[in-house]
Scaffold this motif. Structure first.
Motif, PDB file in Angstrom:
ATOM      1  N   ALA A   1       0.826  -1.213   0.000  1.00  0.00           N
ATOM      2  CA  ALA A   1       0.000   0.000   0.000  1.00  0.00           C
ATOM      3  C   ALA A   1       0.858   1.261   0.000  1.00  0.00           C
ATOM      4  O   ALA A   1       0.541   2.243  -0.672  1.00  0.00           O
ATOM      5  N   MET A   2       1.953   1.232   0.737  1.00  0.00           N
ATOM      6  CA  MET A   2       2.805   2.410   0.848  1.00  0.00           C
ATOM      7  C   MET A   2       3.777   2.543  -0.320  1.00  0.00           C
ATOM      8  O   MET A   2       3.962   3.626  -0.885  1.00  0.00           O
ATOM      9  N   LEU A   3       4.417   1.420  -0.704  1.00  0.00           N
ATOM     10  CA  LEU A   3       5.521   1.474  -1.665  1.00  0.00           C
ATOM     11  C   LEU A   3       5.155   1.005  -3.064  1.00  0.00           C
ATOM     12  O   LEU A   3       5.897   1.248  -4.014  1.00  0.00           O
ATOM     13  N   GLY A   4       4.026   0.297  -3.176  1.00  0.00           N
ATOM     14  CA  GLY A   4       3.654  -0.262  -4.472  1.00  0.00           C
ATOM     15  C   GLY A   4       4.258  -1.631  -4.717  1.00  0.00           C
ATOM     16  O   GLY A   4       4.039  -2.245  -5.759  1.00  0.00           O
ATOM     17  N   HIS A   5       5.040  -2.143  -3.764  1.00  0.00           N
ATOM     18  CA  HIS A   5       5.679  -3.445  -3.904  1.00  0.00           C
ATOM     19  C   HIS A   5       6.162  -3.896  -2.529  1.00  0.00           C
ATOM     20  O   HIS A   5       6.151  -3.126  -1.570  1.00  0.00           O
ATOM     21  N   THR A   6       6.575  -5.165  -2.437  1.00  0.00           N
ATOM     22  CA  THR A   6       7.188  -5.661  -1.210  1.00  0.00           C
ATOM     23  C   THR A   6       8.666  -5.297  -1.219  1.00  0.00           C
ATOM     24  O   THR A   6       9.369  -5.600  -2.180  1.00  0.00           O
ATOM     25  N   GLN A   7       9.123  -4.643  -0.179  1.00  0.00           N
ATOM     26  CA  GLN A   7      10.495  -4.158  -0.122  1.00  0.00           C
ATOM     27  C   GLN A   7      11.481  -5.324  -0.034  1.00  0.00           C
ATOM     28  O   GLN A   7      11.375  -6.184   0.839  1.00  0.00           O
ATOM     29  N   LYS A   8      12.454  -5.356  -0.944  1.00  0.00           N
ATOM     30  CA  LYS A   8      13.492  -6.381  -0.912  1.00  0.00           C
ATOM     31  C   LYS A   8      14.346  -6.191   0.330  1.00  0.00           C
ATOM     32  O   LYS A   8      14.897  -5.118   0.566  1.00  0.00           O
ATOM     33  N   GLY A   9      14.439  -7.216   1.152  1.00  0.00           N
ATOM     34  CA  GLY A   9      15.201  -7.125   2.383  1.00  0.00           C
ATOM     35  C   GLY A   9      14.489  -6.377   3.489  1.00  0.00           C
ATOM     36  O   GLY A   9      15.095  -6.085   4.527  1.00  0.00           O
ATOM     37  N   GLY A  10      13.205  -6.056   3.293  1.00  0.00           N
ATOM     38  CA  GLY A  10      12.438  -5.318   4.282  1.00  0.00           C
ATOM     39  C   GLY A  10      11.837  -6.213   5.341  1.00  0.00           C
ATOM     40  O   GLY A  10      12.083  -7.425   5.390  1.00  0.00           O
ATOM     41  N   ALA A  11      10.998  -5.608   6.181  1.00  0.00           N
ATOM     42  CA  ALA A  11      10.401  -6.344   7.291  1.00  0.00           C
ATOM     43  C   ALA A  11       9.504  -7.477   6.811  1.00  0.00           C
ATOM     44  O   ALA A  11       9.531  -8.578   7.362  1.00  0.00           O
ATOM     45  N   ALA A  12       8.709  -7.229   5.760  1.00  0.00           N
ATOM     46  CA  ALA A  12       7.785  -8.260   5.281  1.00  0.00           C
ATOM     47  C   ALA A  12       8.537  -9.493   4.802  1.00  0.00           C
ATOM     48  O   ALA A  12       8.147 -10.627   5.102  1.00  0.00           O
ATOM     49  N   ALA A  13       9.620  -9.292   4.058  1.00  0.00           N
ATOM     50  CA  ALA A  13      10.403 -10.420   3.544  1.00  0.00           C
ATOM     51  C   ALA A  13      10.998 -11.227   4.695  1.00  0.00           C
ATOM     52  O   ALA A  13      10.965 -12.467   4.685  1.00  0.00           O
TER      53      ALA A  13
ATOM     54  N   THR B   1       4.409   5.975  -7.199  1.00  0.00           N
ATOM     55  CA  THR B   1       4.213   4.866  -6.273  1.00  0.00           C
ATOM     56  C   THR B   1       3.673   5.316  -4.933  1.00  0.00           C
ATOM     57  O   THR B   1       3.297   4.490  -4.116  1.00  0.00           O
ATOM     58  N   ILE B   2       3.655   6.634  -4.692  1.00  0.00           N
ATOM     59  CA  ILE B   2       3.246   7.087  -3.371  1.00  0.00           C
ATOM     60  C   ILE B   2       2.130   8.115  -3.430  1.00  0.00           C
ATOM     61  O   ILE B   2       1.703   8.633  -2.419  1.00  0.00           O
ATOM     62  N   THR B   3       1.669   8.416  -4.605  1.00  0.00           N
ATOM     63  CA  THR B   3       0.689   9.481  -4.760  1.00  0.00           C
ATOM     64  C   THR B   3      -0.676   8.932  -5.147  1.00  0.00           C
ATOM     65  O   THR B   3      -0.793   8.157  -6.083  1.00  0.00           O
ATOM     66  N   PRO B   4      -1.737   9.308  -4.423  1.00  0.00           N
ATOM     67  CA  PRO B   4      -3.080   8.866  -4.791  1.00  0.00           C
ATOM     68  C   PRO B   4      -3.403   9.265  -6.228  1.00  0.00           C
ATOM     69  O   PRO B   4      -3.061  10.368  -6.664  1.00  0.00           O
ATOM     70  N   PRO B   5      -4.064   8.391  -7.002  1.00  0.00           N
ATOM     71  CA  PRO B   5      -4.384   8.677  -8.401  1.00  0.00           C
ATOM     72  C   PRO B   5      -5.118   9.997  -8.588  1.00  0.00           C
ATOM     73  O   PRO B   5      -4.894  10.702  -9.565  1.00  0.00           O
ATOM     74  N   SER B   6      -5.994  10.362  -7.652  1.00  0.00           N
ATOM     75  CA  SER B   6      -6.756  11.606  -7.806  1.00  0.00           C
ATOM     76  C   SER B   6      -5.840  12.818  -7.796  1.00  0.00           C
ATOM     77  O   SER B   6      -6.109  13.814  -8.462  1.00  0.00           O
ATOM     78  N   LEU B   7      -4.739  12.735  -7.037  1.00  0.00           N
ATOM     79  CA  LEU B   7      -3.808  13.853  -6.995  1.00  0.00           C
ATOM     80  C   LEU B   7      -3.011  13.946  -8.285  1.00  0.00           C
ATOM     81  O   LEU B   7      -2.708  15.038  -8.759  1.00  0.00           O
ATOM     82  N   VAL B   8      -2.670  12.818  -8.858  1.00  0.00           N
ATOM     83  CA  VAL B   8      -1.972  12.808 -10.137  1.00  0.00           C
ATOM     84  C   VAL B   8      -2.850  13.450 -11.206  1.00  0.00           C
ATOM     85  O   VAL B   8      -2.396  14.243 -12.028  1.00  0.00           O
ATOM     86  N   GLN B   9      -4.137  13.134 -11.186  1.00  0.00           N
ATOM     87  CA  GLN B   9      -5.065  13.708 -12.154  1.00  0.00           C
ATOM     88  C   GLN B   9      -5.179  15.213 -11.966  1.00  0.00           C
ATOM     89  O   GLN B   9      -5.207  15.975 -12.921  1.00  0.00           O
TER      90      GLN B   9
END
Length: 266
Positions: A49-61, A123-131
């Protein structure tokens, strides 16, 4: 095999469990608890949700690897979740430091991993803000528009005290007033947080979407979000959260994204 050997082997399995203290620099009860599969799933979702992917070497991994070994060893079940994750939550927050995103990953209020990166804005910006930015409107994305983006990104989240505090900080910065606007979005958020704290069922609680829909039109005045606005809103949300964190797609995240886009455009 004797009956006495069976409990001893089960106890050996417990001793072989990979605990949070073996993987991360944590203290207290969390350090002694085995890493559970659902904890890892929650952290993976938070990272995505935050990064757009699972962080390599991060907490989740790290948690996925430890939880898989614990499950194979019979220490935990496939659907198990630790008390720390279930009650204290799993969260990821970010702050801007010298042009870098400093990401902190927490479980039960304790930071388990921290790193910095320069991530693409998309990867960090809500789509509505990009629009909003691509529409070519002058002046940049306003604080009110960032609040409206929150209604899309975290609209189903029940309003809590941390959300109300962040909304109040955003309203004060947007209007330039020292007090909240009577009958405004900050006042509504405070009332919602109070009622939600007394309401048991989530489906009966007032959500961020209920409060922040058309937020820009409800503000008596509005202006483009700046980095200082983002820092103020983030601080307000964190101070009023029991885990001292911000929601990955909440008010602070949206204002921060808007400020970053405005700075990049300028």
């Amino acid at each position: 095999m004797s009956h006495e050997e069976q409990p001893r082997r089960a106890e050996d399995h417990k001793e072989e469990a990979i605990k949070y203290g073996d993987v991360f620099n944590v203290q207290g009860e969390l350090a002694s608890k085995p890493v559970a599969p659902m904890d890892a799933v929650m952290m993976q979702k938070a990272e995505t949700a935050m990064l757009g992917h699972t962080q390599k070497g991060g907490a989740a991994a790290a948690m996925q690897s430890a939880a898989a070994k614990n499950e194979r060893g019979g220490v935990v079940g496939h659907g198990d979740m630790s008390k720390a994750a279930g009650e204290g939550g799993v969260s990821i927050t970010e702050i801007d430091v010298e042009g870098k995103r400093v990401i902190s990953e927490s479980i039960g209020g304790q930071v388990v991993e921290q790193f910095s990166e320069r991530a693409p804005l998309s990867t960090i910006t809500p789509p509505s803000l990009v629009q909003d930015m691509s529409s070519g409107r002058g002046g940049g994305i306003t604080i009110g528009e960032a609040l409206e983006a929150t209604a899309l990104s975290a609209g189903k989240k029940p309003v809590e005290w941390s959300d109300a505090a962040a909304i109040q900080a955003a309203e004060v910065r947007a209007t330039g007033r020292t007090n909240i606007v009577p009958g405004g979005i900050a006042a509504a958020a405070q009332s919602a947080a109070t009622l939600n704290a007394r309401t048991v069922r989530d489906e009966e609680k007032t959500t961020l979407g209920d409060i922040l829909v058309d937020a820009a039109s409800k503000l008596p005045s509005d202006r483009a979000a700046t980095r200082r606005d983002a820092e103020g809103v983030t601080a307000a949300e964190m101070r009023n959260d029991s885990s001292l964190t911000t929601h990955p797609t909440g008010v602070a995240a949206s204002v921060t994204a808007a400020a970053r886009l405005n700075q990049s455009n300028n």
